[in-house]
Design a protein around this motif. Structure first.
Motif, PDB file in Angstrom:
ATOM      1  N   UNK A  29       0.832  -1.198   0.000  1.00  0.00           N
ATOM      2  CA  UNK A  29       0.000   0.000   0.000  1.00  0.00           C
ATOM      3  C   UNK A  29       0.866   1.247   0.000  1.00  0.00           C
ATOM      4  N   UNK A  30       1.920   1.253   0.815  1.00  0.00           N
ATOM      5  CA  UNK A  30       2.806   2.416   0.889  1.00  0.00           C
ATOM      6  C   UNK A  30       3.448   2.693  -0.461  1.00  0.00           C
ATOM      7  N   UNK A  31       3.995   1.653  -1.096  1.00  0.00           N
ATOM      8  CA  UNK A  31       4.668   1.828  -2.389  1.00  0.00           C
ATOM      9  C   UNK A  31       3.712   2.369  -3.444  1.00  0.00           C
ATOM     10  N   UNK A  84       0.314  10.092   1.154  1.00  0.00           N
ATOM     11  CA  UNK A  84       1.303   9.568   2.093  1.00  0.00           C
ATOM     12  C   UNK A  84       0.630   9.023   3.352  1.00  0.00           C
ATOM     13  N   UNK A  85      -0.343   9.750   3.872  1.00  0.00           N
ATOM     14  CA  UNK A  85      -1.066   9.283   5.059  1.00  0.00           C
ATOM     15  C   UNK A  85      -1.785   7.971   4.752  1.00  0.00           C
ATOM     16  N   UNK A  86      -2.440   7.900   3.615  1.00  0.00           N
ATOM     17  CA  UNK A  86      -3.127   6.660   3.257  1.00  0.00           C
ATOM     18  C   UNK A  86      -2.134   5.515   3.090  1.00  0.00           C
ATOM     19  N   UNK A  87      -1.002   5.798   2.471  1.00  0.00           N
ATOM     20  CA  UNK A  87       0.008   4.754   2.298  1.00  0.00           C
ATOM     21  C   UNK A  87       0.567   4.245   3.609  1.00  0.00           C
ATOM     22  N   UNK A  88       0.665   5.104   4.601  1.00  0.00           N
ATOM     23  CA  UNK A  88       1.230   4.702   5.892  1.00  0.00           C
ATOM     24  C   UNK A  88       0.229   4.027   6.814  1.00  0.00           C
ATOM     25  N   UNK A  89      -1.036   4.427   6.755  1.00  0.00           N
ATOM     26  CA  UNK A  89      -1.978   3.984   7.780  1.00  0.00           C
ATOM     27  C   UNK A  89      -3.184   3.194   7.276  1.00  0.00           C
TER      28      UNK A  89
END
Length: 182
Positions: A29-31, A84-89
């Motif tokens: 998801x992060x990538x 970025x927030x979506x990718x991290x959490x």
């Protein structure tokens, strides 16, 4: 614990609900999320440099071009922050939408729509500006064209990179929905 890993007795930790998995970090998801907002990130850095350089420039008649640069920077930075927030959490890719995913999606769409409207306002500012500082109108035109190019490329990149997430979630569902609730 080993029994739970190899399909034997399950302990309480292996029965984690989907809500517990939603806040977990996922490399996939992060990538895909960070790569999806990479064009906006590059453009935001460019806008930051242009805004810093032209911030004290002005036009004697109308033309609020430095404000157009600043607002463009703000909304592109907001798109990058949302991705970025979506990718991290947001957790592992699945076919369920968490409140975080809905909030970041709605925020990104809203920022994109505001940028489209802002481009029309910026065009009026550039055309109406007279006796502007050196290269200020050129910076405005570059921002106007760049906003459209990078907003479109971010949308295309995000859609294209959604396919690996769909494949990942589909494979997970085909293997028994190992990420979902037990």
């Amino acid at each position: 614990m080993l029994g739970a890993m190899f399909g034997g007795d399950e302990d309480e930790e292996s029965n984690a609900s989907s809500e517990d998995n939603e806040g977990a970090f996922s490399g996939v998801r992060f990538f895909t999320e960070v790569c999806g907002v990479a064009p906006s990130c590059c453009w935001a850095v460019t806008l930051a440099i242009m805004t810093g350089y032209f911030w004290n420039s002005e036009c004697t008649v109308s033309g609020r071009i430095p404000l157009f640069l600043l607002l463009s920077l703000f909304f592109f930075a907001l798109i990058v922050t949302m991705g970025t927030v979506e990718g991290c959490y947001a957790g592992e890719p699945d076919f369920r939408c968490s409140p975080l995913e809905l909030a970041t999606f709605c925020g990104t769409i809203t920022s994109g729509i505001i940028l489209i409207v802002l481009n029309y306002w910026g065009c009026v500012q550039i055309v109406n500006g007279e006796s502007c500082s050196e290269h200020l109108k050129l910076a405005g035109w570059i921002t106007l064209v760049g906003n459209n190019i990078f907003l479109f490329s971010t949308a295309v990149t995000s859609v294209v990179l959604a396919f690996p997430q769909i494949l990942y979630a589909g494979a997970d569902k085909a293997l028994g929905d190992r990420l979902g609730p037990s």
